[in-house]
Design an enzyme around this catalytic site. Sequence first.
Site, PDB file in Angstrom:
ATOM      1  N   CYS A 297      -2.833 -14.238  -3.395  1.00  0.00           N
ATOM      2  CA  CYS A 297      -2.499 -14.663  -2.032  1.00  0.00           C
ATOM      3  C   CYS A 297      -2.723 -16.166  -1.869  1.00  0.00           C
ATOM      4  O   CYS A 297      -2.796 -16.670  -0.758  1.00  0.00           O
ATOM      5  CB  CYS A 297      -3.299 -13.877  -1.004  1.00  0.00           C
ATOM      6  SG  CYS A 297      -5.069 -14.046  -1.201  1.00  0.00           S
TER       7      CYS A 297
ATOM      8  N   ARG B 183       0.838  -1.204   0.000  1.00  0.00           N
ATOM      9  CA  ARG B 183       0.000   0.000   0.000  1.00  0.00           C
ATOM     10  C   ARG B 183       0.871   1.250   0.000  1.00  0.00           C
ATOM     11  O   ARG B 183       0.568   2.234  -0.673  1.00  0.00           O
ATOM     12  CB  ARG B 183      -0.908   0.017   1.232  1.00  0.00           C
ATOM     13  CG  ARG B 183      -1.961  -1.062   1.225  1.00  0.00           C
ATOM     14  CD  ARG B 183      -2.865  -0.915   2.441  1.00  0.00           C
ATOM     15  NE  ARG B 183      -3.747  -2.052   2.559  1.00  0.00           N
ATOM     16  CZ  ARG B 183      -3.802  -2.884   3.598  1.00  0.00           C
ATOM     17  NH1 ARG B 183      -3.025  -2.689   4.639  1.00  0.00           N
ATOM     18  NH2 ARG B 183      -4.632  -3.897   3.616  1.00  0.00           N
TER      19      ARG B 183
ATOM     20  N   PHE C 296     -11.561  -5.347  -5.295  1.00  0.00           N
ATOM     21  CA  PHE C 296     -11.497  -6.244  -4.125  1.00  0.00           C
ATOM     22  C   PHE C 296     -10.979  -5.440  -2.920  1.00  0.00           C
ATOM     23  O   PHE C 296     -10.000  -5.803  -2.271  1.00  0.00           O
ATOM     24  CB  PHE C 296     -10.575  -7.454  -4.374  1.00  0.00           C
ATOM     25  CG  PHE C 296     -10.880  -8.224  -5.632  1.00  0.00           C
ATOM     26  CD1 PHE C 296     -11.879  -9.191  -5.636  1.00  0.00           C
ATOM     27  CD2 PHE C 296     -10.167  -7.988  -6.805  1.00  0.00           C
ATOM     28  CE1 PHE C 296     -12.164  -9.910  -6.797  1.00  0.00           C
ATOM     29  CE2 PHE C 296     -10.441  -8.694  -7.968  1.00  0.00           C
ATOM     30  CZ  PHE C 296     -11.436  -9.669  -7.974  1.00  0.00           C
TER      31      PHE C 296
HETATM   32  N1  SAH Z   1      -7.332  -5.611  -0.913  1.00  0.00           N
HETATM   33  C1  SAH Z   1      -7.908  -5.882   0.374  1.00  0.00           C
HETATM   34  C2  SAH Z   1      -8.064  -7.357   0.657  1.00  0.00           C
HETATM   35  C3  SAH Z   1      -8.874  -8.117  -0.355  1.00  0.00           C
HETATM   36  S1  SAH Z   1      -9.647  -9.538   0.290  1.00  0.00           S
HETATM   37  C4  SAH Z   1      -7.092  -5.167   1.453  1.00  0.00           C
HETATM   38  O1  SAH Z   1      -6.077  -4.539   1.143  1.00  0.00           O
HETATM   39  O2  SAH Z   1      -7.487  -5.226   2.614  1.00  0.00           O
HETATM   40  C5  SAH Z   1     -10.669 -10.030  -0.999  1.00  0.00           C
HETATM   41  C6  SAH Z   1     -11.980  -9.262  -1.123  1.00  0.00           C
HETATM   42  O3  SAH Z   1     -12.565  -9.664  -2.354  1.00  0.00           O
HETATM   43  C7  SAH Z   1     -13.013  -9.555  -0.055  1.00  0.00           C
HETATM   44  O4  SAH Z   1     -13.383  -8.359   0.585  1.00  0.00           O
HETATM   45  C8  SAH Z   1     -14.217 -10.128  -0.818  1.00  0.00           C
HETATM   46  O5  SAH Z   1     -15.479  -9.656  -0.325  1.00  0.00           O
HETATM   47  C9  SAH Z   1     -13.978  -9.630  -2.217  1.00  0.00           C
HETATM   48  N2  SAH Z   1     -14.541 -10.434  -3.321  1.00  0.00           N
HETATM   49  C10 SAH Z   1     -14.594 -11.775  -3.428  1.00  0.00           C
HETATM   50  N3  SAH Z   1     -15.101 -12.141  -4.619  1.00  0.00           N
HETATM   51  C11 SAH Z   1     -15.386 -10.999  -5.284  1.00  0.00           C
HETATM   52  C12 SAH Z   1     -15.912 -10.697  -6.591  1.00  0.00           C
HETATM   53  N4  SAH Z   1     -16.263 -11.665  -7.425  1.00  0.00           N
HETATM   54  N5  SAH Z   1     -16.047  -9.417  -6.953  1.00  0.00           N
HETATM   55  C13 SAH Z   1     -15.679  -8.412  -6.108  1.00  0.00           C
HETATM   56  N6  SAH Z   1     -15.177  -8.632  -4.885  1.00  0.00           N
HETATM   57  C14 SAH Z   1     -15.027  -9.900  -4.472  1.00  0.00           C
END
Ligand code: SAH
Length: 391
Positions: free
Chosen positions: A335, A210, A226
């Site tokens: 991940c 980040r 996401f």
């Molecule tokens: N980038 C974030 C962590 C991502 S975790 C950080 O820095 O904290 C993954 C996320 O993807 C979750 O919040 C989940 O709700 C979301 N997710 C899962 N499948 C998805 C989809 N098909 N479209 C959009 N979001 C999705």
Amino acid sequence: MKSIFLKRGKDESLKRFHPWIFSGAIHHMSEEPVEGETVAVYTSENEYIATGHYQIGSIMVRVLSFENEEIDQSFYERKLAIAKDVRDRIGVTGENNNTYRLVHGEGDNLPGLVIDIYGNTAVMQAHSVGMHTDRKTIAQALKAVMGDTLKNIFYKSETTLPFKAELGQENGFLMGGDTDDVAMENGLKFHVDWLRGQKTGFFVDQRDNRSLLERYSKGRKVLNMFCYTGGFSFYAMRGGAELVHSVDSSQKAIDLTKANVELNFPGDTRHEAYAEDAFKFLEQMTTPYDLIILDPPAFAKHKDALRNALKGYTRLNKKAFEKIQQGGILFTFSCSQAVNKDQFRAAVFTAAAQAGRNVRILHQLHQPADHPINIYHPEGEYLKGLVLYVE
Ligand code: SAH
């Protein structure tokens, strides 16, 4: 303590300090241990070699020590004190940053245990029955090591323990009881929902990535796909992004993101958040983004899901390559532990080729220093990222 005896030659990996013993390596046991029990392990020549937690499954013993010692509160205090010392020395703890991973399983020689610190709260997660069994002892040790700075210990293992063990596990406080707290990462604030949030409430592992993103954000139109709690979004805003759009399929994540942006940049109109499926959003979007973050959940939780996972990464990245502006920058992550660095790169490069974009690598990213990898346990490497310049 019950004893486990290995087959001839099956002590080789232990001599190299690998912390797992697979069921196929076991010759016999003095007596069948209860799941989670601490056992002593001996070679075929009856020589002591390790002590660890017993569990039914393919990994039968997770090694806690290669020295013949008691696994008691004082053992955990010693291990946690070392883990804390490492975090202090690598500079992740401080006034500006009270959010960090204190224990990263095998990486801290405590297989099956994760502890994240958020200000004065520790969120503890057991991934093995043994750590679940020892949770109260570990909580006592944690109190002793952290002292007055620690007010709450929340235990959150509902989804991380093998359900077959039928432990009847529940999330709950082992100390204190605060349900919401504002923690700080590199000077940015966020709410942590350890009761209901994913993982331990926040994705601590993206802190360094980040920060890097912040450096590339000035004047850019940013899409944080996401977004979960919006971590990348508020770094982009601090970095001077022109606009930031956060997307997640979960409405709860979007609400959290909005609350966190408001906490750091009250009333800032550069940010919008959308509860939408990633593929649908990427398909339909018309904003000319020139900085896109793709940080999806693990597509492959197990080795057998690998092929489909790789296809998923290609499909997702292809969409981003098709839409990103010329001179755009893509931060893309995986991940999934089951997907290695080379496989992930191949999936992303295939996507670039399919989209017909000329791409170069600016950075190769990784999990941060408070998620260390035990050199005898390379399986501990899980977070991979690429920063790509798209012509
Ligand atoms: N980038 C974030 C962590 C991502 S975790 C950080 O820095 O904290 C993954 C996320 O993807 C979750 O919040 C989940 O709700 C979301 N997710 C899962 N499948 C998805 C989809 N098909 N479209 C959009 N979001 C999705």
